[in-house]
Structure formats: structure tokens, C-alpha cells
Design a protein around this motif. Sequence first.
Motif, PDB file in Angstrom:
ATOM      1  N   ASP A 128      29.243  25.081  -1.784  1.00  0.00           N
ATOM      2  CA  ASP A 128      30.698  25.142  -1.862  1.00  0.00           C
ATOM      3  C   ASP A 128      31.317  23.963  -1.116  1.00  0.00           C
ATOM      4  N   ALA A 129      32.602  24.077  -0.786  1.00  0.00           N
ATOM      5  CA  ALA A 129      33.326  22.962  -0.181  1.00  0.00           C
ATOM      6  C   ALA A 129      32.737  22.539   1.153  1.00  0.00           C
ATOM      7  N   LEU A 130      32.107  23.452   1.879  1.00  0.00           N
ATOM      8  CA  LEU A 130      31.505  23.082   3.162  1.00  0.00           C
ATOM      9  C   LEU A 130      30.363  22.097   2.958  1.00  0.00           C
ATOM     10  N   ASP A 131      29.609  22.246   1.883  1.00  0.00           N
ATOM     11  CA  ASP A 131      28.542  21.283   1.570  1.00  0.00           C
ATOM     12  C   ASP A 131      29.128  19.914   1.238  1.00  0.00           C
ATOM     13  N   THR A 132      30.181  19.905   0.431  1.00  0.00           N
ATOM     14  CA  THR A 132      30.821  18.634   0.082  1.00  0.00           C
ATOM     15  C   THR A 132      31.347  17.940   1.331  1.00  0.00           C
ATOM     16  N   LEU A 133      31.943  18.717   2.225  1.00  0.00           N
ATOM     17  CA  LEU A 133      32.514  18.156   3.443  1.00  0.00           C
ATOM     18  C   LEU A 133      31.422  17.620   4.364  1.00  0.00           C
ATOM     19  N   THR A 134      30.370  18.393   4.612  1.00  0.00           N
ATOM     20  CA  THR A 134      29.320  17.935   5.522  1.00  0.00           C
ATOM     21  C   THR A 134      28.539  16.771   4.928  1.00  0.00           C
ATOM     22  N   ASN A 135      28.371  16.749   3.609  1.00  0.00           N
ATOM     23  CA  ASN A 135      27.738  15.583   2.986  1.00  0.00           C
ATOM     24  C   ASN A 135      28.528  14.318   3.277  1.00  0.00           C
ATOM     25  N   GLY A 136      29.847  14.443   3.332  1.00  0.00           N
ATOM     26  CA  GLY A 136      30.703  13.298   3.571  1.00  0.00           C
ATOM     27  C   GLY A 136      30.631  12.749   4.983  1.00  0.00           C
ATOM     28  N   LEU A 137      30.010  13.503   5.905  1.00  0.00           N
ATOM     29  CA  LEU A 137      29.862  13.010   7.273  1.00  0.00           C
ATOM     30  C   LEU A 137      28.845  11.881   7.361  1.00  0.00           C
ATOM     31  N   GLU A 153       0.819  22.070  -3.194  1.00  0.00           N
ATOM     32  CA  GLU A 153       1.355  23.149  -2.363  1.00  0.00           C
ATOM     33  C   GLU A 153       2.623  22.733  -1.618  1.00  0.00           C
ATOM     34  N   MET A 154       3.009  21.468  -1.719  1.00  0.00           N
ATOM     35  CA  MET A 154       4.255  21.006  -1.117  1.00  0.00           C
ATOM     36  C   MET A 154       5.391  21.190  -2.123  1.00  0.00           C
ATOM     37  N   VAL A 155       6.418  21.901  -1.734  1.00  0.00           N
ATOM     38  CA  VAL A 155       7.508  22.274  -2.628  1.00  0.00           C
ATOM     39  C   VAL A 155       8.511  21.121  -2.731  1.00  0.00           C
ATOM     40  N   TYR A 156       9.073  20.916  -3.912  1.00  0.00           N
ATOM     41  CA  TYR A 156      10.040  19.832  -4.104  1.00  0.00           C
ATOM     42  C   TYR A 156      11.255  20.047  -3.201  1.00  0.00           C
ATOM     43  N   TYR A 157      11.894  18.944  -2.837  1.00  0.00           N
ATOM     44  CA  TYR A 157      13.006  18.993  -1.888  1.00  0.00           C
ATOM     45  C   TYR A 157      14.266  19.577  -2.511  1.00  0.00           C
ATOM     46  N   GLN A 158      14.910  20.463  -1.769  1.00  0.00           N
ATOM     47  CA  GLN A 158      16.206  21.006  -2.153  1.00  0.00           C
ATOM     48  C   GLN A 158      17.029  21.189  -0.890  1.00  0.00           C
ATOM     49  N   LYS A 159      18.295  20.812  -0.935  1.00  0.00           N
ATOM     50  CA  LYS A 159      19.136  20.906   0.257  1.00  0.00           C
ATOM     51  C   LYS A 159      19.394  22.360   0.638  1.00  0.00           C
ATOM     52  N   THR A 160      19.411  22.600   1.931  1.00  0.00           N
ATOM     53  CA  THR A 160      19.787  23.907   2.454  1.00  0.00           C
ATOM     54  C   THR A 160      21.308  24.027   2.409  1.00  0.00           C
ATOM     55  N   PRO A 161      21.852  25.136   1.874  1.00  0.00           N
ATOM     56  CA  PRO A 161      23.312  25.300   1.873  1.00  0.00           C
ATOM     57  C   PRO A 161      23.891  25.178   3.279  1.00  0.00           C
ATOM     58  N   ALA A 162      25.011  24.492   3.398  1.00  0.00           N
ATOM     59  CA  ALA A 162      25.606  24.229   4.711  1.00  0.00           C
ATOM     60  C   ALA A 162      25.937  25.512   5.451  1.00  0.00           C
ATOM     61  N   ARG A 163      26.349  26.548   4.750  1.00  0.00           N
ATOM     62  CA  ARG A 163      26.709  27.787   5.455  1.00  0.00           C
ATOM     63  C   ARG A 163      25.497  28.443   6.101  1.00  0.00           C
ATOM     64  N   ILE A 164      24.325  28.244   5.519  1.00  0.00           N
ATOM     65  CA  ILE A 164      23.096  28.739   6.152  1.00  0.00           C
ATOM     66  C   ILE A 164      22.820  27.947   7.421  1.00  0.00           C
ATOM     67  N   ILE A 165      23.027  26.626   7.383  1.00  0.00           N
ATOM     68  CA  ILE A 165      22.803  25.801   8.573  1.00  0.00           C
ATOM     69  C   ILE A 165      23.789  26.184   9.675  1.00  0.00           C
ATOM     70  N   PHE A 166      25.039  26.409   9.320  1.00  0.00           N
ATOM     71  CA  PHE A 166      26.048  26.809  10.308  1.00  0.00           C
ATOM     72  C   PHE A 166      25.668  28.151  10.934  1.00  0.00           C
ATOM     73  N   GLU A 167      25.196  29.088  10.113  1.00  0.00           N
ATOM     74  CA  GLU A 167      24.785  30.398  10.628  1.00  0.00           C
ATOM     75  C   GLU A 167      23.627  30.243  11.616  1.00  0.00           C
ATOM     76  N   MET A 168      22.673  29.412  11.279  1.00  0.00           N
ATOM     77  CA  MET A 168      21.519  29.208  12.150  1.00  0.00           C
ATOM     78  C   MET A 168      21.916  28.471  13.427  1.00  0.00           C
TER      79      MET A 168
END
Length: 307
Positions: A128-137, A153-168
Motif C-alpha cells: 500500500d501507500a506505506l510501501d510507496t513512501l518507504t521506497n522513496g526514502l 532451495e533458495m527462494v526468489y527475492y520478494q520485498k517484505t510489506p512495509a507494514r510488517i517491517i513497522f510491526e517488527m
Amino acid sequence: MANDNRDALLYTAAAEIKETLAALTARPGLFSEENFASRAEVLDELEFHVLDRLDGLLAEKLPAELSNLRNQATALRGELEALDQRLFQRLRALIRAGQCTPESLRALLEAYAGPPEPGSSPAATEYDALDTLTNGLFIDLAEPLATEAHDPEMVYYQKTPARIIFEMAAKISAHDTFYDLGSGLGQVPLLVRLLSGATTAGVEIEPAYCRYAQACADALRLTRVRFLNADARAVDYADGTVFFLFTPFTGQILARVLGRLRQVGQHQPLRIFSYGPGTQALAQEPWLRRLSPAGGHLYQLAEFRNG
């Protein structure tokens, strides 16, 4: 008759697009810096409901009205993106100057991005918008392509949603040393550093990703954040107190890495956060105790402790 039908369809499309564009332009406060979330929504709607639709009509010989609408939509998009770029530059300057505490930066970013959409899902692919905003940093560079083949066995890269990072990050202190295993382009260590004050490290086997992440840290003049271009099975984690895994690998690689973390945990308390299908594997480790409720959606933050 066929040409008449075609012209009718084109003029109907023009009327609909004109109405949509007028409604988007009239959004209250659209050009106020603090209404970032509204601009993000308008930019999405411009892209998918106006410009994409107009591009689909480019195969036709467009009447002048449609060409003019495309010019208006493109100009609006440019104006909104320029406003966002000025906001990003101001936020970067505050960070580089050391004028944001973790608490003040969190409050600022959450105010700009607004709350999550009502009823939104924690699915990994939902941003959502939080990802767009943090990407812009971070620096405005094209995301690099992976340059090396890796173990299946190595999984392809995918960004973690910003709200999950904020929660952690809200559960991490400035006294912690945090490792993101399979850190990709570095957003998790960078944001955890900014939002918690912890010392952070990213472990990533793809060298192009590590270079990009380090460039982001350097551009913001961040200290106590580093990126290790290494196989996660070979890293010394002795100083680590908090670890994060967004299912970066599976099978024997995951078993080996968890074995290394278990050895570290024999000498000190550890916390491990997990997101995605890998949570199931951590839940089966007898040396880990899950703090977050079991069950529910795989794409929610899970927390484990040793002992």
C-alpha cells in the motif's frame, strides 16, 4: 455502419475518461504534501484507469479529444510525481542530518501514508501507500537484476510489506543486533535501523543486491547497518539477538541455518521473526517457543524465542 459504431465507442470512451480525470483532479487536498496516500491512490488510478485505457486506444486513429486527454493525464501524473519527489528529498535530508529519531520518523511516515485499507489482507503480495513512501526514502536507482544462479532451495527475492517491517521494528530496541537472512535489496535492515535504532545487518548471497543495499545506506549516511555478501550457512551470528526470515530458503539450507542459530542460542537469548511459509518450519523446531498466536494466515508476522 461499422465506422459509425467505432466512432460512437471512441467518443463514449472519451466521455468516461474525461469524467474520471476530472474526478481525480478534483480530489480534496491532492496537491498538499501531507496527502501522500491520496496522491498514491490517484497515481494508481491514473495509470490503470486512464493512461492504460488510452494506450489501448492508441491502435486506433484517436480523435483529438482523446489525444488531449492523454496529454492532460500525463501532465497531472508528472505534477504529482514531482511533488512526491520533493517530499522524498526532504525526508532523506532529515535522515542524513540525523534530525529524525526512530519515534519521530515512524510517526511522520505513518501520518503521510495513512492507515491500511479497511479489510486489507496480510498477503505477501499486497502493498500500500506505506510501501510507496518507504521506497522513496532510498536512492532512485533501477533495481539490479540477479547476476548468479543459486541453489534451488533458495527462494526468489520478494520485498517484505512495509507494514510488517513497522510491526517488527516496534518490538526491537536500540540495544539489539538484528540480522535479516536473505536481505535482498536491503529494505528490512535499513528500515529496522531507522525505526528502532538497532544495529542491523543483511545477509544476501547475490552481490548485485548487496551493492544496491549498501549504496542506499551510504546515501542516507546510515551507520551501524551493513550488508554481508555471503551464504547464510557460513555467517558468524554470535553477536545477533534478533533475526528475521521471510522464507529465504527451504529444506537442508534452512535446517543448516537454524542449526547455526540454535548454537548461538545456547549462549544467549534470541528472538526470531518469521513471515510466510517458513513459519511452519520454525514452529516445528523443539528449541523454539512461539510467542505469537499459532494458526491463522501464513502471511502474518510470527515471533519465536529460544528456550
